[in-house]
Motif scaffolding. Structure first.
Motif, short mmCIF file in Angstrom:
data_model
loop_
_atom_site.label_atom_id
_atom_site.label_comp_id
_atom_site.label_asym_id
_atom_site.label_seq_id
_atom_site.Cartn_x
_atom_site.Cartn_y
_atom_site.Cartn_z
N UNK A 162 15.34 -3.78 -7.61
CA UNK A 162 14.31 -4.77 -7.91
C UNK A 162 14.86 -5.73 -8.94
N UNK A 163 14.75 -7.01 -8.64
CA UNK A 163 15.22 -8.05 -9.55
C UNK A 163 14.05 -8.93 -9.97
N UNK A 164 14.20 -9.55 -11.11
CA UNK A 164 13.17 -10.43 -11.65
C UNK A 164 13.68 -11.87 -11.60
N UNK A 165 12.82 -12.76 -11.13
CA UNK A 165 13.23 -14.16 -11.01
C UNK A 165 12.37 -15.05 -11.91
N UNK A 166 13.03 -16.06 -12.44
CA UNK A 166 12.37 -17.06 -13.28
C UNK A 166 12.83 -18.43 -12.80
N UNK A 167 11.88 -19.32 -12.60
CA UNK A 167 12.21 -20.66 -12.11
C UNK A 167 12.74 -21.54 -13.25
N UNK A 168 13.69 -22.37 -12.92
CA UNK A 168 14.21 -23.37 -13.84
C UNK A 168 14.53 -24.62 -13.03
N UNK A 169 14.95 -25.69 -13.68
CA UNK A 169 15.16 -26.98 -13.01
C UNK A 169 16.14 -26.91 -11.83
N UNK A 170 17.16 -26.07 -11.94
CA UNK A 170 18.19 -26.00 -10.90
C UNK A 170 17.92 -24.95 -9.84
N UNK A 171 16.80 -24.26 -9.91
CA UNK A 171 16.50 -23.23 -8.93
C UNK A 171 15.86 -22.02 -9.58
N UNK B 203 23.14 -8.46 -16.43
CA UNK B 203 23.61 -9.08 -15.19
C UNK B 203 22.58 -10.06 -14.65
N UNK B 204 22.93 -11.33 -14.77
CA UNK B 204 22.04 -12.40 -14.33
C UNK B 204 22.84 -13.36 -13.47
N UNK B 205 22.22 -13.80 -12.37
CA UNK B 205 22.84 -14.77 -11.49
C UNK B 205 21.80 -15.83 -11.17
N UNK B 206 22.14 -16.74 -10.27
CA UNK B 206 21.22 -17.83 -9.94
C UNK B 206 21.26 -18.11 -8.44
N UNK B 207 20.16 -18.71 -7.99
CA UNK B 207 20.09 -19.20 -6.61
C UNK B 207 19.25 -20.47 -6.60
N UNK B 208 19.56 -21.37 -5.68
CA UNK B 208 18.81 -22.62 -5.58
C UNK B 208 17.37 -22.37 -5.12
N UNK B 209 17.19 -21.42 -4.20
CA UNK B 209 15.85 -21.11 -3.70
C UNK B 209 15.73 -19.61 -3.50
N UNK B 210 14.50 -19.13 -3.47
CA UNK B 210 14.27 -17.69 -3.36
C UNK B 210 14.72 -17.11 -2.03
#
Length: 127
Positions: free
Chosen positions: A7-16, A25-32
């Motif tokens: 289970x991962x937690x997501x937070x929205x920011x300007x870039x995705x 351990x944190x990564x990023x994605x443009x869209x969910x």
């Protein structure tokens, strides 16, 4: 990591979306819709000896209230799917019983089960 579900937690920011796997351990994605693949790819870089391709990645928002509602919704959906499987099995068994043991016609069997004649044909063909 040895689990087949994460289970991962997501937070929205300007870039995705920022995707927190754990506090280190944190990564990023443009869209969910890319988040699950991104998590698997990230885990593959951390633990290349493990195959993460089949892992279930549960994506939840950082907002706890919303995350709880999503969990409840997913659980209700799973429960409904299970009940649907049980109902389908029972309908199949009843259709077969009525047709083969009681020797009822397709129309009579359909009327008793409250389904179409075509559905009775599907149910009895499956066996």
């Amino acid at each position: 990591m040895t689990a087949d579900t994460i289970t991962v937690t997501v937070t929205r920011w300007d870039g995705g979306w920022e995707i927190e796997i754990d506090e280190d351990n944190i990564t990023q994605a443009r869209s969910l819709d890319h988040a699950q693949r991104q998590v698997r790819d990230y885990l593959d870089t951390l633990h290349p000896e493990l195959d993460h391709s089949g892992w279930e990645v549960i994506v939840l928002p950082a907002d706890r209230m919303l995350a709880d509602r999503l969990r409840a919704s997913r659980e209700a959906t799973r429960a409904a799917q299970k009940q649907q499987q049980i109902a389908a099995k029972e309908a199949r068994e009843l259709a077969l019983y009525l047709r083969r043991t009681e020797h009822l016609g397709v129309g009579d069997t359909a009327a008793l089960l409250g389904v179409s004649r075509g559905r009775i044909s599907q149910l009895t063909k499956a066996s």
